[in-house]
Design a protein around this motif. Structure first.
Motif, short mmCIF file in Angstrom:
data_model
loop_
_atom_site.label_atom_id
_atom_site.label_comp_id
_atom_site.label_asym_id
_atom_site.label_seq_id
_atom_site.Cartn_x
_atom_site.Cartn_y
_atom_site.Cartn_z
N SER A 154 -5.59 32.51 4.77
CA SER A 154 -5.22 32.08 3.50
C SER A 154 -5.43 30.46 3.25
O SER A 154 -5.90 29.91 2.23
N ARG A 155 -5.06 29.84 4.40
CA ARG A 155 -5.00 28.27 4.29
C ARG A 155 -6.58 27.89 4.07
O ARG A 155 -6.67 26.83 3.29
N LYS A 170 -4.72 30.64 10.08
CA LYS A 170 -4.77 31.24 8.66
C LYS A 170 -5.82 31.34 7.92
O LYS A 170 -6.12 30.23 7.44
N THR A 230 -7.95 26.16 11.86
CA THR A 230 -6.45 26.98 11.44
C THR A 230 -6.63 28.38 11.75
O THR A 230 -7.81 28.82 11.59
N TRP A 240 -7.70 28.47 0.70
CA TRP A 240 -6.81 27.50 -0.24
C TRP A 240 -7.71 26.32 -0.30
O TRP A 240 -8.00 25.56 -1.37
N LEU A 241 -8.00 25.66 1.08
CA LEU A 241 -8.40 24.47 1.26
C LEU A 241 -9.90 24.32 0.83
O LEU A 241 -10.27 23.30 0.15
N LEU A 273 -0.19 19.86 3.80
CA LEU A 273 -1.37 20.43 3.30
C LEU A 273 -2.26 19.44 1.87
O LEU A 273 -3.14 19.26 2.23
#
Ligand code: TAP
Length: 484
Positions: A429-430, A427, A425, A433-434, A405
């Motif tokens: 949460s990802r 996800k 993705t 975050w990104l 990541l």
């Protein structure tokens, strides 16, 4: 099945007569079409290289006249007019764009080279949507959270590029008019025609003379306009190089400035992404409008474990794209807008090969005349290569891989630009975050190239400053706390 033709498409060309192309077009100043004092220019059909029409251009004294007309209209008519009345005009412009949508779509494809399915389904409807959206704001500015009675700035000098001619005009003119400003707009030299038909639409809508002025010409006209002392606000969309020049020119003046400049967006694919869906997003991200898109996903970053699968599927999908006549409803990739732009794409592609990247170009048939470039994908790309750093502004994708990541974020942000990015993705949460770590004005998740007039659009770093669309876009045309 791979490589076999499943079925052939019969040609389905749109009728060019719908565009009602005239031999000669004139600047629009103070509500009238009149020849300007500049050297006439010839605009080409990039799909054939033939002259489409001659356009009279303006001199610097014509720019003076346009700015004076805009000032007069601002003071006497447009800014004193109640928002409810201004809204009706802006709404009328939107309705007339819809009414003349087919004509505008065909004309845009002839002058720009973009496929008719894009001008018909994206450019023109989105241009109309911008006028509808802003018509709605004209009488509600006091409720936009920008002060109780926000005031317009005055005369806006606006300069736009050739990649989305009518749409960029709409992004500029709709918010300016809704907020009570008047406008002098310079379209790009290679795509002036839909702006001049929009001028006809202003007449049809009985817009008061001087509220909108269209001044065709080259970069010199743009320069005269943006540095004109009678202009209160400059809005520019174009290259970072010219944007920097304008910023230097306006430094120290009281002219307000917004810049929408270039980009080199990362489109990031993780190993858990729905690969087939991501392939469609990658194709849309870089091959839409021949890649002449400031927010194009021109750098594909793929998690290493799925790069072979992504590249195999991507090449198979890209092979199916049809390149050719922009007026054919089956065409996916139209013409490159100009010989200069084609030369720039070729030069950068040659540099990619020279620096050691692996080039794959679709084996699709390419028309022999006109300006065309087959979709191309580079793999084995290093961040130091020019094709990974410079904006190609063409149908050329550079693919790189990452493992973690953090590495994806670092690679995505390793660019002087910061206009857009994409993330693929499963996800959520990802994604969250990104998105907080990517230095880009717009981040699309599991989609790409989505636009809405209510969503602000604009860049960080060398992609410019200021936003277009939404409430932030209104603020760019209204006096703020730091204005007298
Ligand atoms: P530019 O060469 O910068 O031209 C943009 C506009 O500015 C044209 O109308 C051009 O006139 C005019 N111009 C040229 N020199 C000027 C000067 N010194 N002062 C004032 N105006 C001047 O860019 P382009 O090649 O047409 O467009 C492609 C670039 O625009 C790309 O880098 C792309 O990323 C960027 N772009 C950004 C966005 C957003 S929203 N960020 C959207 C679209 C495009 P001529 O046409 O006569 O040269």
């Amino acid at each position: 099945m791979k490589g076999e033709t499943v079925f052939d498409y019969a040609p389905a060309p749109e009728n060019p007569d719908i565009a009602r192309v005239k031999q000669h077009y004139q600047p629009f100043i103070d509500g009238e079409f009149t020849d300007g004092g500049g050297e006439p220019l010839k605009t080409l059909n990039p799909a054939t290289g033939e002259v489409l029409a001659e356009v009279s251009t303006v001199s610097s004294s014509d720019v003076d006249n346009a700015v004076s007309a805009a000032r007069e209209a601002f003071e006497r008519v447009w800014s004193p007019m109640p928002g409810t009345e201004r809204a009706k005009y802006v709404f009328r412009l939107a309705r007339l764009i819809q009414e003349r949508a087919r004509e505008l779509a065909v004309l845009e494809s002839l002058d720009n080279g973009k496929p008719i399915k894009e001008s018909r389904d994206t450019d023109i409807p989105t241009a109309a949507a911008h006028f509808f959206y802003h018509a709605g704001w004209a009488d509600k500015l006091g409720y936009a959270g920008l002060g109780r009675d926000p005031k317009p700035l005055g005369v806006a000098g606006q300069v736009i590029p050739w990649n989305f001619p009518l749409l960029m005009l709409a992004w500029k003119i709709a918010p300016a008019l809704a907020t009570g400003n008047t406008v002098v707009l310079k379209p790009a030299e290679t795509t002036p025609l839909t702006a001049l038909v929009f001028a006809e639409i202003c007449q049809q809508a009985e817009l008061p003379p001087g509220v909108v002025n269209i001044v065709p010409g080259g970069g010199d006209v743009g320069q005269t306009l943006v540095s004109h002392p009678g202009v209160d606000k400059v809005a520019f969309t174009g290259s970072t190089e010219v944007g920097k020049q304008i910023q230097r020119q306006l430094a120290g003046s009281r002219t307000r400035l917004t810049l929408e400049l270039g980009g080199k967006a990362a489109n990031i694919v993780f190993d858990d992404a729905a690969i087939d869906q991501a392939i469609e997003g990658i194709v849309n991200g870089i091959f839409f409008n021949q890649g002449h898109v400031c927010c194009a996903g021109s750098r594909l970053l793929v998690q290493e474990s799925v790069v072979d699968e992504v590249l195999t599927n991507l090449r198979a999908r890209v092979e199916t794209l049809r390149i050719g006549d922009p007026l054919d409803k089956n065409t996916d990739i139209g013409a490159i807008n100009s010989a200069e732009q084609l030369a720039k794409i070729r030069e950068l592609v040659a540099s990619g090969e020279g620096e050691g990247a692996s080039r794959w170009t679709s084996p699709c048939p390419v028309p022999e005349r006109g300006f065309f470039f087959a979709p191309t994908v580079f793999s084995d790309v290093e961040s130091s290569m020019r094709i990974a750093r410079e904006e190609i502004f063409g149908p050329v994708l550079s693919v790189q891989t990452f493992r973690t990541l953090d590495e994806a974020v670092t690679m995505a942000n390793t660019t002087p630009y910061g206009l857009s990015a994409g993330v693929w993705t499963e996800k959520g949460s990802r994604i969250l975050w990104l998105t907080s770590r990517l230095r880009a004005g717009v981040v699309w998740a599991n989609t790409f190239n989505r636009f809405d007039p209510a969503a602000p659009f604009g860049g960080y770093k060398e992609s410019g400053f200021g936003r277009e669309g939404g409430r932030s876009g209104l603020a760019a045309y209204l006096q703020g706390d730091d204005d007298d």
